[in-house]
Scaffold this active site. Structure first.
Site, short mmCIF file in Angstrom:
data_model
loop_
_atom_site.label_atom_id
_atom_site.label_comp_id
_atom_site.label_asym_id
_atom_site.label_seq_id
_atom_site.Cartn_x
_atom_site.Cartn_y
_atom_site.Cartn_z
N LYS A 13 0.81 -1.44 0.10
CA LYS A 13 0.11 -0.08 -0.05
C LYS A 13 0.81 1.39 -0.09
O LYS A 13 0.64 2.21 -0.75
CB LYS A 13 -0.84 0.04 1.23
N ARG A 88 -9.71 0.87 8.43
CA ARG A 88 -9.63 -0.58 8.63
C ARG A 88 -10.75 -1.39 9.06
O ARG A 88 -10.54 -2.61 9.09
CB ARG A 88 -8.43 -0.94 9.94
N ARG A 127 11.76 -5.64 4.72
CA ARG A 127 11.52 -3.91 4.55
C ARG A 127 12.38 -3.24 5.30
O ARG A 127 12.96 -3.37 6.23
CB ARG A 127 10.03 -3.80 4.88
N ARG A 160 11.38 -1.10 10.67
CA ARG A 160 10.25 -0.77 11.63
C ARG A 160 10.33 -1.82 12.74
O ARG A 160 10.62 -2.93 12.53
CB ARG A 160 9.30 -0.89 11.20
N ARG A 171 0.33 -9.39 13.06
CA ARG A 171 -0.43 -8.47 12.19
C ARG A 171 -1.25 -9.15 10.93
O ARG A 171 -2.12 -8.47 10.53
CB ARG A 171 0.71 -7.41 11.67
#
Ligand code: AP5
Length: 212
Positions: A13, A88, A127, A160, A171
């Site tokens: 996203k 969400r 990431r 992160r 998640r």
């Protein structure tokens, strides 16, 4: 034009929002980025949000909705925006619908980026982000030209806290877009689904096509 990007954690996203805002001129609004800025700045909101984020849980609706509504009331969001990470759930979607209806607007497109669970863990585990400008990289799929430095602003890149394996699993389990949310946009005629398991350029092309 008001556009919502939907998809599980790691679907792409944020990466695609940056590409699409470049192509469309739409303002990119990411609730995840807003929370991370508050965490970085040590605000009261950031302290509250961090606990939820570190556990891989959603921040409570009342806090998230208030933050988002305050942001879209600013002049730069008057004519359009691309929402990344919001809504969400149906309660958040309804709050956004009401706020837009109050100014005679609505969500024109909800773009669902579909990616299978097996792919998501590898994407999140690899990431890296720029601490200064937020640009997103992947150690294998989309590495920066110089290790540890952002291509766009030479800022430091980092991983992160919520991309640790145990938080990533939570998640992925708990933060997929719920069927009721997808149904909300399908019923409104705004939903388009795009295969997010192709290379970055192919996904961007698919999303642009879905935006007409
Ligand atoms: P947020 O930052 O929104 O996290 P998320 O939804 O989990 O999404 P991600 O940012 O992890 O993934 P993404 O889909 O943007 O993927 P990306 O482009 O980075 O939210 C963080 C937290 O804040 C939440 O857990 C929650 O606590 C809180 N929060 C935020 N919004 C909230 C809300 N509305 N309500 C309540 N709480 C909220 O890509 C991932 C990786 O894959 C990158 O390395 C990228 O390079 C790579 N990649 C992307 N596309 C491809 C591709 N096509 N091929 C190969 N690699 C790819």
């Amino acid at each position: 034009m008001f556009v919502v990007l939907l998809g599980p954690p790691g679907a792409g996203k944020g990466t695609q929002a940056r590409r699409l805002t470049g192509a469309t001129g739409l303002l990119h609004l990411s609730t995840g980025d807003m929370f991370r800025e508050n965490v970085r700045d040590g605000t009261e909101l950031g302290v509250l949000a961090k606990g939820y984020m570190d556990r891989g849980e959603l921040v409570p609706d009342e806090v998230t909705i208030a933050m988002l509504l305050e942001r879209i009331a600013r002049p730069d969001a008057a004519d359009g925006a691309m929402f990344d990470g919001f809504p969400r759930n149906v309660a958040q979607a309804q709050a956004l619908d009401e706020a837009l209806a109050g100014r005679g607007a609505a969500i024109d497109r909800a773009l669902l980026i579909a990616v299978s669970d097996g792919e998501l863990e590898g994407r999140l585990g690899g990431r890296w982000l720029c601490r200064a400008c937020g640009a997103v990289y992947h150690e294998r799929n989309d590495p920066p030209k110089e290790a540890g430095r952002c291509d766009q602003c030479a800022g430091e890149i980092y991983q992160r806290d919520d991309d640790r394996p145990e938080v990533v699993r939570t998640r992925i389990e708990r933060q997929k877009p719920p069927a009721a949310l997808i149904g909300h946009y399908r019923d409104a005629g705004a939903l388009r689904e795009v295969d997010g398991e192709r290379d970055l350029d192919a996904v961007t092309d698919g999303l642009l096509e879905a935006l007409d």
